[in-house]
Write a protein that holds these residues in place. Structure first.
Motif, PDB file in Angstrom:
ATOM      1  N   LYS A 100       2.413   6.212   1.913  1.00 14.89           N
ATOM      2  CA  LYS A 100       1.580   5.193   2.093  1.00 14.89           C
ATOM      3  C   LYS A 100       0.312   5.808   1.168  1.00 14.89           C
ATOM      4  O   LYS A 100      -0.142   7.005   1.340  1.00 14.89           O
ATOM      5  N   VAL A 101      -0.544   4.750   1.037  1.00 13.62           N
ATOM      6  CA  VAL A 101      -1.993   4.909   0.294  1.00 13.62           C
ATOM      7  C   VAL A 101      -2.884   4.080   1.038  1.00 13.62           C
ATOM      8  O   VAL A 101      -2.241   3.076   1.794  1.00 13.62           O
ATOM      9  N   ALA A 102      -4.378   4.232   0.948  1.00 16.48           N
ATOM     10  CA  ALA A 102      -5.378   3.391   1.295  1.00 16.48           C
ATOM     11  C   ALA A 102      -6.197   2.772   0.106  1.00 16.48           C
ATOM     12  O   ALA A 102      -6.621   3.601  -0.673  1.00 16.48           O
ATOM     13  N   ASN A 141       0.937  -1.333   0.069  1.00 18.06           N
ATOM     14  CA  ASN A 141      -0.056  -0.130   0.173  1.00 18.06           C
ATOM     15  C   ASN A 141       0.832   1.151  -0.091  1.00 18.06           C
ATOM     16  O   ASN A 141       0.797   2.163   0.933  1.00 18.06           O
ATOM     17  N   ARG A 142       1.787   1.136  -0.764  1.00 22.67           N
ATOM     18  CA  ARG A 142       2.853   2.538  -0.940  1.00 22.67           C
ATOM     19  C   ARG A 142       2.830   2.860  -2.436  1.00 22.67           C
ATOM     20  O   ARG A 142       2.874   2.045  -3.453  1.00 22.67           O
ATOM     21  N   VAL A 143       3.207   4.000  -2.670  1.00 27.29           N
ATOM     22  CA  VAL A 143       3.528   4.584  -3.899  1.00 27.29           C
ATOM     23  C   VAL A 143       4.674   5.134  -4.035  1.00 27.29           C
ATOM     24  O   VAL A 143       5.338   5.756  -3.006  1.00 27.29           O
ATOM     25  N   TRP A 144       5.448   5.024  -5.292  1.00 25.41           N
ATOM     26  CA  TRP A 144       6.805   5.639  -5.473  1.00 25.41           C
ATOM     27  C   TRP A 144       6.678   6.478  -6.831  1.00 25.41           C
ATOM     28  O   TRP A 144       6.247   6.065  -7.624  1.00 25.41           O
ATOM     29  N   LEU A 145       7.123   7.796  -6.711  1.00 19.23           N
ATOM     30  CA  LEU A 145       7.196   8.841  -7.833  1.00 19.23           C
ATOM     31  C   LEU A 145       8.487   8.737  -8.183  1.00 19.23           C
ATOM     32  O   LEU A 145       9.244   9.187  -7.477  1.00 19.23           O
ATOM     33  N   VAL A 184      -6.296   9.987   5.206  1.00 18.19           N
ATOM     34  CA  VAL A 184      -5.975   9.126   3.978  1.00 18.19           C
ATOM     35  C   VAL A 184      -7.088   7.828   3.873  1.00 18.19           C
ATOM     36  O   VAL A 184      -7.298   7.344   2.788  1.00 18.19           O
ATOM     37  N   ARG A 185      -7.631   7.482   4.812  1.00 22.98           N
ATOM     38  CA  ARG A 185      -8.342   6.348   5.007  1.00 22.98           C
ATOM     39  C   ARG A 185      -9.672   6.362   4.471  1.00 22.98           C
ATOM     40  O   ARG A 185     -10.143   7.696   4.484  1.00 22.98           O
ATOM     41  N   PRO A 186     -10.178   5.828   3.298  1.00 19.79           N
ATOM     42  CA  PRO A 186     -11.373   5.923   2.806  1.00 19.79           C
ATOM     43  C   PRO A 186     -12.662   6.075   3.953  1.00 19.79           C
ATOM     44  O   PRO A 186     -12.614   5.303   4.765  1.00 19.79           O
ATOM     45  N   ALA A 187     -13.490   6.910   3.600  1.00 20.64           N
ATOM     46  CA  ALA A 187     -14.599   6.949   4.473  1.00 20.64           C
ATOM     47  C   ALA A 187     -16.129   6.197   3.648  1.00 20.64           C
ATOM     48  O   ALA A 187     -15.839   5.897   2.510  1.00 20.64           O
ATOM     49  N   GLY A 188     -16.914   6.083   4.385  1.00 15.67           N
ATOM     50  CA  GLY A 188     -18.262   5.620   3.756  1.00 15.67           C
ATOM     51  C   GLY A 188     -18.317   4.074   4.083  1.00 15.67           C
ATOM     52  O   GLY A 188     -17.450   3.369   4.733  1.00 15.67           O
ATOM     53  N   ASP A 189     -19.089   3.501   3.372  1.00 14.30           N
ATOM     54  CA  ASP A 189     -19.549   2.239   3.357  1.00 14.30           C
ATOM     55  C   ASP A 189     -18.494   1.261   2.742  1.00 14.30           C
ATOM     56  O   ASP A 189     -18.032   1.365   1.634  1.00 14.30           O
ATOM     57  N   THR A 245     -15.233   0.578  -5.079  1.00 14.76           N
ATOM     58  CA  THR A 245     -14.583   1.949  -5.343  1.00 14.76           C
ATOM     59  C   THR A 245     -12.943   1.548  -5.701  1.00 14.76           C
ATOM     60  O   THR A 245     -12.498   0.641  -4.972  1.00 14.76           O
ATOM     61  N   GLY A 246     -12.615   2.326  -6.860  1.00 15.82           N
ATOM     62  CA  GLY A 246     -11.286   2.230  -7.156  1.00 15.82           C
ATOM     63  C   GLY A 246     -10.308   3.078  -6.783  1.00 15.82           C
ATOM     64  O   GLY A 246      -9.217   3.229  -7.355  1.00 15.82           O
ATOM     65  N   GLY A 247     -11.010   3.868  -5.805  1.00 17.25           N
ATOM     66  CA  GLY A 247     -10.054   5.124  -5.455  1.00 17.25           C
ATOM     67  C   GLY A 247      -9.027   4.653  -4.423  1.00 17.25           C
ATOM     68  O   GLY A 247      -9.134   4.116  -3.310  1.00 17.25           O
ATOM     69  N   ILE A 248      -7.648   4.895  -4.808  1.00 18.08           N
ATOM     70  CA  ILE A 248      -6.527   4.890  -4.053  1.00 18.08           C
ATOM     71  C   ILE A 248      -6.219   5.995  -3.557  1.00 18.08           C
ATOM     72  O   ILE A 248      -5.758   6.993  -3.782  1.00 18.08           O
ATOM     73  N   ARG A 249      -6.631   6.093  -2.007  1.00 23.02           N
ATOM     74  CA  ARG A 249      -6.621   7.341  -1.246  1.00 23.02           C
ATOM     75  C   ARG A 249      -5.359   7.617  -0.938  1.00 23.02           C
ATOM     76  O   ARG A 249      -4.592   6.795  -0.310  1.00 23.02           O
ATOM     77  N   GLU A 250      -4.897   8.901  -0.893  1.00 19.97           N
ATOM     78  CA  GLU A 250      -3.626   9.491  -0.263  1.00 19.97           C
ATOM     79  C   GLU A 250      -4.050  10.683   0.543  1.00 19.97           C
ATOM     80  O   GLU A 250      -5.258  11.466   0.295  1.00 19.97           O
TER      81      GLU A 250
END
Length: 186
Positions: free
Chosen positions: A95-97, A79-83, A149-154, A159-164
């Motif tokens: 880190k991402v969620a 659950n990590r991103v590198w640019l 960063v944690r997704p909200a909601g149900d 959802t395909g949203g990778i939250r940062e």
């Protein structure tokens, strides 16, 4: 006159096909051997200095086998991103969620962006950078406008949203323009 027109059309078609073939060859030539499959195809995990990607979720080291040149690397396991910039230098990692729907490991490209929309979970998001679809659901990086960063909601909502975080979302927005490569690894 009709023969001349059809000759011109045939010539232009041949030139266009040659150009497309050349561009396809160039694109294929820049794909690392370990990633030669089509986008979205399953790929075997590559090894890193610390083992397989995601084997050490606390590691911030850029995973080996994640390609070369300018790219976003997204590890499903860590659950990590590198640019990574064009010189193959790490610009940022964070880190991402993940959303509830993951893309398959493989190579993708940023296909669309939105500065601010509402996510499929009903949460207002910004700096949306999309790179694929899974079963008709867009998958990409985004930052929730008013939450951590944690997704909200149900959690049962697809959802395909990778939250940062918003700060990381801004860095992603500045880095990942249309056409930038996204490497998804295990």
């Amino acid at each position: 006159m009709a023969g001349t027109s059809s000759g011109i059309v045939a010539g232009l078609t041949a030139v266009a096909l040659g150009a497309v073939g050349f561009l396809a060859f160039q694109a294929q030539a820049t794909v690392p051997a370990s990633l030669g499959g089509r986008a979205g195809a399953s790929a075997s995990p590559s090894t890193t200095a610390t083992g397989t990607p995601g084997s050490d979720p606390g590691s911030t080291a850029l995973p080996g086998g994640s390609g070369t040149g300018e790219r976003v690397v997204y590890s499903l396991g860590a659950n990590r991103v590198w640019l990574v910039d064009r010189r193959n230098q790490l610009e940022r990692t964070f880190k991402v969620a993940p959303g509830t729907v993951d893309p398959l490991p493989g190579m993708y490209w940023v296909t669309s962006r939105s500065s601010a929309i509402t996510g499929t979970d009903g949460v207002p998001i910004e700096h949306v950078v999309r790179f694929t679809e899974v079963d008709g659901l867009a998958v990409g990086f985004s930052a929730a406008v008013s939450s951590p960063v944690r997704p909200a909601g149900d959690p049962n909502v697809r959802t395909g949203g990778i939250r940062e975080t918003r700060v990381d979302g801004e860095a992603m927005w500045d880095f990942a323009t249309i056409g930038v490569r996204v490497m998804v690894i295990r």
